[in-house]
Design a protein around this motif. Structure first.
Motif, PDB file in Angstrom:
ATOM      1  N   GLY A 137      20.215 -74.417 -43.209  1.00  0.00           N
ATOM      2  CA  GLY A 137      19.430 -75.262 -44.103  1.00  0.00           C
ATOM      3  C   GLY A 137      18.914 -76.494 -43.401  1.00  0.00           C
ATOM      4  O   GLY A 137      17.738 -76.864 -43.529  1.00  0.00           O
ATOM      5  N   ALA A 138      19.796 -77.148 -42.637  1.00  0.00           N
ATOM      6  CA  ALA A 138      19.376 -78.365 -41.973  1.00  0.00           C
ATOM      7  C   ALA A 138      18.272 -78.081 -40.972  1.00  0.00           C
ATOM      8  O   ALA A 138      17.377 -78.899 -40.762  1.00  0.00           O
ATOM      9  CB  ALA A 138      20.587 -78.993 -41.258  1.00  0.00           C
ATOM     10  N   GLU A 139      18.356 -76.901 -40.376  1.00  0.00           N
ATOM     11  CA  GLU A 139      17.350 -76.504 -39.382  1.00  0.00           C
ATOM     12  C   GLU A 139      15.959 -76.526 -39.967  1.00  0.00           C
ATOM     13  O   GLU A 139      15.046 -77.154 -39.439  1.00  0.00           O
ATOM     14  CB  GLU A 139      17.687 -75.099 -38.888  1.00  0.00           C
ATOM     15  N   GLN A 140      15.807 -75.812 -41.118  1.00  0.00           N
ATOM     16  CA  GLN A 140      14.451 -75.696 -41.645  1.00  0.00           C
ATOM     17  C   GLN A 140      13.948 -77.016 -42.238  1.00  0.00           C
ATOM     18  O   GLN A 140      12.757 -77.264 -42.248  1.00  0.00           O
ATOM     19  CB  GLN A 140      14.364 -74.568 -42.698  1.00  0.00           C
ATOM     20  N   ASP A 141      14.888 -77.864 -42.705  1.00  0.00           N
ATOM     21  CA  ASP A 141      14.446 -79.149 -43.256  1.00  0.00           C
ATOM     22  C   ASP A 141      13.739 -80.003 -42.219  1.00  0.00           C
ATOM     23  O   ASP A 141      12.702 -80.597 -42.482  1.00  0.00           O
ATOM     24  CB  ASP A 141      15.652 -79.950 -43.780  1.00  0.00           C
ATOM     25  N   SER A 142      14.297 -80.052 -41.045  1.00  0.00           N
ATOM     26  CA  SER A 142      13.820 -81.055 -40.080  1.00  0.00           C
ATOM     27  C   SER A 142      12.418 -80.759 -39.603  1.00  0.00           C
ATOM     28  O   SER A 142      11.945 -79.661 -39.625  1.00  0.00           O
ATOM     29  CB  SER A 142      14.759 -81.097 -38.886  1.00  0.00           C
TER      30      SER A 142
ATOM     31  N   LEU B 206      26.215 -81.357 -46.564  1.00  0.00           N
ATOM     32  CA  LEU B 206      25.789 -81.225 -47.961  1.00  0.00           C
ATOM     33  C   LEU B 206      25.094 -79.897 -48.196  1.00  0.00           C
ATOM     34  O   LEU B 206      25.353 -79.214 -49.190  1.00  0.00           O
ATOM     35  CB  LEU B 206      24.855 -82.388 -48.321  1.00  0.00           C
ATOM     36  N   VAL B 207      24.212 -79.519 -47.279  1.00  0.00           N
ATOM     37  CA  VAL B 207      23.535 -78.231 -47.432  1.00  0.00           C
ATOM     38  C   VAL B 207      24.553 -77.103 -47.436  1.00  0.00           C
ATOM     39  O   VAL B 207      24.502 -76.188 -48.266  1.00  0.00           O
ATOM     40  CB  VAL B 207      22.502 -78.043 -46.295  1.00  0.00           C
ATOM     41  N   GLY B 208      25.483 -77.199 -46.520  1.00  0.00           N
ATOM     42  CA  GLY B 208      26.494 -76.153 -46.424  1.00  0.00           C
ATOM     43  C   GLY B 208      27.293 -76.040 -47.696  1.00  0.00           C
ATOM     44  O   GLY B 208      27.546 -74.935 -48.206  1.00  0.00           O
ATOM     45  N   LEU B 209      27.708 -77.182 -48.223  1.00  0.00           N
ATOM     46  CA  LEU B 209      28.512 -77.142 -49.439  1.00  0.00           C
ATOM     47  C   LEU B 209      27.714 -76.585 -50.599  1.00  0.00           C
ATOM     48  O   LEU B 209      28.211 -75.757 -51.371  1.00  0.00           O
ATOM     49  CB  LEU B 209      29.012 -78.552 -49.767  1.00  0.00           C
TER      50      LEU B 209
ATOM     51  N   ALA C 127      20.695 -79.360 -27.319  1.00  0.00           N
ATOM     52  CA  ALA C 127      21.966 -79.897 -26.829  1.00  0.00           C
ATOM     53  C   ALA C 127      22.649 -80.733 -27.909  1.00  0.00           C
ATOM     54  O   ALA C 127      23.864 -80.636 -28.122  1.00  0.00           O
ATOM     55  CB  ALA C 127      21.708 -80.743 -25.586  1.00  0.00           C
ATOM     56  N   ARG C 128      21.824 -81.542 -28.621  1.00  0.00           N
ATOM     57  CA  ARG C 128      22.415 -82.366 -29.680  1.00  0.00           C
ATOM     58  C   ARG C 128      23.058 -81.503 -30.749  1.00  0.00           C
ATOM     59  O   ARG C 128      24.139 -81.788 -31.243  1.00  0.00           O
ATOM     60  CB  ARG C 128      21.345 -83.269 -30.285  1.00  0.00           C
ATOM     61  N   THR C 129      22.366 -80.445 -31.111  1.00  0.00           N
ATOM     62  CA  THR C 129      22.922 -79.563 -32.140  1.00  0.00           C
ATOM     63  C   THR C 129      24.206 -78.891 -31.662  1.00  0.00           C
ATOM     64  O   THR C 129      25.181 -78.782 -32.404  1.00  0.00           O
ATOM     65  CB  THR C 129      21.890 -78.492 -32.534  1.00  0.00           C
ATOM     66  N   ALA C 130      24.194 -78.465 -30.406  1.00  0.00           N
ATOM     67  CA  ALA C 130      25.411 -77.839 -29.889  1.00  0.00           C
ATOM     68  C   ALA C 130      26.579 -78.811 -29.917  1.00  0.00           C
ATOM     69  O   ALA C 130      27.714 -78.453 -30.285  1.00  0.00           O
ATOM     70  CB  ALA C 130      25.177 -77.340 -28.470  1.00  0.00           C
ATOM     71  N   ASP C 131      26.318 -80.057 -29.524  1.00  0.00           N
ATOM     72  CA  ASP C 131      27.389 -81.052 -29.574  1.00  0.00           C
ATOM     73  C   ASP C 131      27.895 -81.238 -30.989  1.00  0.00           C
ATOM     74  O   ASP C 131      29.113 -81.324 -31.222  1.00  0.00           O
ATOM     75  CB  ASP C 131      26.860 -82.392 -29.035  1.00  0.00           C
ATOM     76  N   LEU C 132      26.959 -81.318 -31.927  1.00  0.00           N
ATOM     77  CA  LEU C 132      27.374 -81.506 -33.317  1.00  0.00           C
ATOM     78  C   LEU C 132      28.248 -80.353 -33.771  1.00  0.00           C
ATOM     79  O   LEU C 132      29.315 -80.537 -34.368  1.00  0.00           O
ATOM     80  CB  LEU C 132      26.139 -81.640 -34.208  1.00  0.00           C
TER      81      LEU C 132
ATOM     82  N   THR D  59      25.812 -85.345 -42.057  1.00  0.00           N
ATOM     83  CA  THR D  59      25.843 -85.330 -43.512  1.00  0.00           C
ATOM     84  C   THR D  59      24.922 -84.250 -44.075  1.00  0.00           C
ATOM     85  O   THR D  59      25.266 -83.558 -45.039  1.00  0.00           O
ATOM     86  CB  THR D  59      25.413 -86.709 -44.057  1.00  0.00           C
ATOM     87  N   ARG D  60      23.738 -84.104 -43.466  1.00  0.00           N
ATOM     88  CA  ARG D  60      22.821 -83.097 -43.976  1.00  0.00           C
ATOM     89  C   ARG D  60      23.440 -81.702 -43.872  1.00  0.00           C
ATOM     90  O   ARG D  60      23.441 -80.918 -44.816  1.00  0.00           O
ATOM     91  CB  ARG D  60      21.502 -83.158 -43.194  1.00  0.00           C
ATOM     92  N   VAL D  61      24.019 -81.412 -42.687  1.00  0.00           N
ATOM     93  CA  VAL D  61      24.662 -80.104 -42.515  1.00  0.00           C
ATOM     94  C   VAL D  61      25.755 -79.910 -43.565  1.00  0.00           C
ATOM     95  O   VAL D  61      25.877 -78.863 -44.202  1.00  0.00           O
ATOM     96  CB  VAL D  61      25.242 -79.983 -41.098  1.00  0.00           C
TER      97      VAL D  61
END
Lengths: 208, 208, 208, 208
Positions: D203-208, C198-201, D160-165, C194-196
């Motif tokens: 965006g999600a990258e820098q948030d976490s 929403l940020v993407g949109l 790995a989790r990110t790649a799967d996503l 969801t985060r990906v």
DNA sequence: CGCTAATCGAGACGGTACGTCCGGTCTTGCA
DNA sequence: TGCAAGACCGGACGTACCGTCTCGATTAGCG
């Protein structure tokens, strides 16, 4: 039956044991269930065979039953009892005995009924069942002529017509007695019938 | 037919026109489709009637066809042509003409086949079809005795046996000729057959 | 479903209880047997219904399963959790929970596969299943705009394209995670996803 | 495939040409008939091979189709177009082009559906098809890190989790767009989708 | 003259058999 | 031993018909 080429081409050959088992199973099912309740699946199960094997060899219920019933008439033999009358009585009694069996009763009339709308089926019945019986009429006449009980027939066409008439009368009377009147075609009835037939033929012969 | 109580109880009475239409529709369907492809739904549609109406009056296909075919034999009459031989020829020709019609061919043998496993059906056939025919044999003999062509039969039991034999021979031969041999029972054949029958009966009579 | 005319014309009306029982039986069979081993006869037996009743209402296995699976998605609701992110997480979790059920897993992909060669089936899927889901996307966006989380979309065509994109991404990702990767779409995964999204949109919005 | 012994034991060795012909025939049959109407007998005939040969090499329809479809994805290559966005767009377009082909459409979803109840099949799909695709994600990220477009990922498990996503989102979205929505995943759609994905990931990258 | 009860057309229903098709296995003979 | 050919068993398919049932709408005759 279906392939006259003895050189079986390729692939797995058809099981000959299956044919025997299927026809026997068909007769057993006819005895227990009768024509209208006979199921091809049931026949297949009794024979230990898949339904597809059945359809690979016969087009349908009708053809299968014709072949199954036809085998019953294989045991018909012209006995040699010393005189034309005795021979005829003997063969008529055999014919009546076969017709009295439930597998014949149930199946025969049904396929005849179907054959009124299916020429191929009628031809199959003629070849498998009728011709097998008609041959006995011809053999019996030939033997009687050898014995001198019957004169030689000068006109072959007239001879064929007479043979056909005899056959229709004999087969028809026995069938009607057995199936429609539902009375047994026993020794007494056969003697009465044979006497009428022989006297009638002899008398009609000299008249013409 | 089925309800002998003329005192119709109450409610809407059954349409008598429906019976006629249904039997006629059954014969029409027999002509077009034959026994095995005949459908009760189809008969109902042709008669402009619901399937339920059909089942309210007949137990099933068999009973319906018996009644439909039986009506065909209503027109059988013993003609008075002056001699026993001519009378028999006449009635046999009539019988052959009916059997030649497709609605009879298709239906008759089929219900006979079914009757081998259904006693109630056989009884229905006997009452509706067979007795109607056998009566002609008795009438014919009585008339011949009146004419003096046949002697009076002293033993009534023997007389009944002879009548049954005649009936099985006549009906059986014509049916077999028509349905199994699939040849027309035309004038020539009927003459040959009748001669054999009469000579045989006369001769057999003296012998006994 | 099939007849919008409330004036049922004539004849016995269709049993509404049967529909319910059949669809429930279909889901039960999907759970136990899966799509490829599911038999219409088996469904009928489970539902206490004849096979013919099934064929009277559905054209085949595909249509039946579409309707059976579609009912699963009836329970999808757009929750009101206070923020767009929470709402989306909630609905995606619901969607994932449905997809995790074996009756959905087994059936859904199979009918989608079939729909690649059957336009009518694809349309049925779209109406019964897809539109029901896509509506949630539209509702969610409207609510977010009311809240002021999303700006009003000036171009309606662009809005439709974006909604389609969102829908394909959401549904596709959850389906792929569940069925192909065979990993659970649990809370953690849904939050990351969801985060990906929403940020993407949001980012893509500003860029264009 | 199943016999790893390169020392062919004895007797006639298996024809290697047959494998190629069979897989090609399978794809041809998928194009013409689709999954559900595809017959192993038909595949064998197209390949000029006996049905037994087929069963000697594959366990059934599912396994055969997996292998046939897997070959389609062999041609997937990670293009080097200068930027991460362009590379992703390129590979997504290739993926979409393969999915647009009827042999992929028909077969892929069907075997995925089957795999929900067959773990061995799912494993085969993962090895033959999925891993082949997922490798591209990893290659792409590595190249982007080399270029400096992406930071090095410190936590390998998180990587790995990110790649799967990413993989689930990309593959899922394209599949859903192509098969369920039945709309072409063309250049415009791919650009929109890629932008959302990249922005979201960044965006999600820098948030976490 | 309206009640009442059986009939009517229509068509859905539970069953059962049909004839076809396909999946997998086996048995041939040839290479 | 591999292979092409094809028969084999088993089982699901979709269709058709049977005989029953449930509807709403007609009809008589009795009250």
């Amino acid at each position: 039956m279906q392939s006259r080429t003895p050189a079986a081409r390729s692939g797995r050959p058809r099981s000959t044991a299956a044919d025997t088992a299927i026809l026997a199973a068909t007769r057993a099912a006819l005895v227990e269930l009768g024509w209208s309740k006979l199921t091809l699946q049931d026949v297949a199960t009794r024979a230990g065979v898949a339904k597809t094997t059945l359809y690979r060899r016969w087009a349908g219920k009708n053809e299968l039953v014709v072949d199954a019933v036809a085998e019953l008439f294989d045991e018909l033999r012209l006995p040699d009892l010393g005189s034309l009358a005795a021979d005829i009585e003997g063969v008529v009694l055999q014919f009546a005995a076969i017709l009295a069996r439930p597998e014949a009763k149930s199946g025969l009339m049904a396929v005849v009924a179907e054959s009124t709308r299916d020429d191929a089926l009628r031809e199959r019945i003629r070849c498998s069942i009728v011709e097998r019986q008609k041959r006995l009429v011809l053999e019996g006449r030939a033997r009687a002529q050898t014995r001198g009980e019957l004169p030689a027939e000068p006109d072959p066409e007239q001879a064929a017509r007479t043979a056909d008439l005899i056959f229709d009368v004999v087969a028809g009377a026995v069938v009607h007695r057995t199936l429609v009147s539902a009375e047994p075609a026993d020794g007494e009835w056969v003697r009465s019938f044979t006497r009428v037939l022989l006297v009638g033929l002899a008398g009609a012969e000299q008249d013409s």
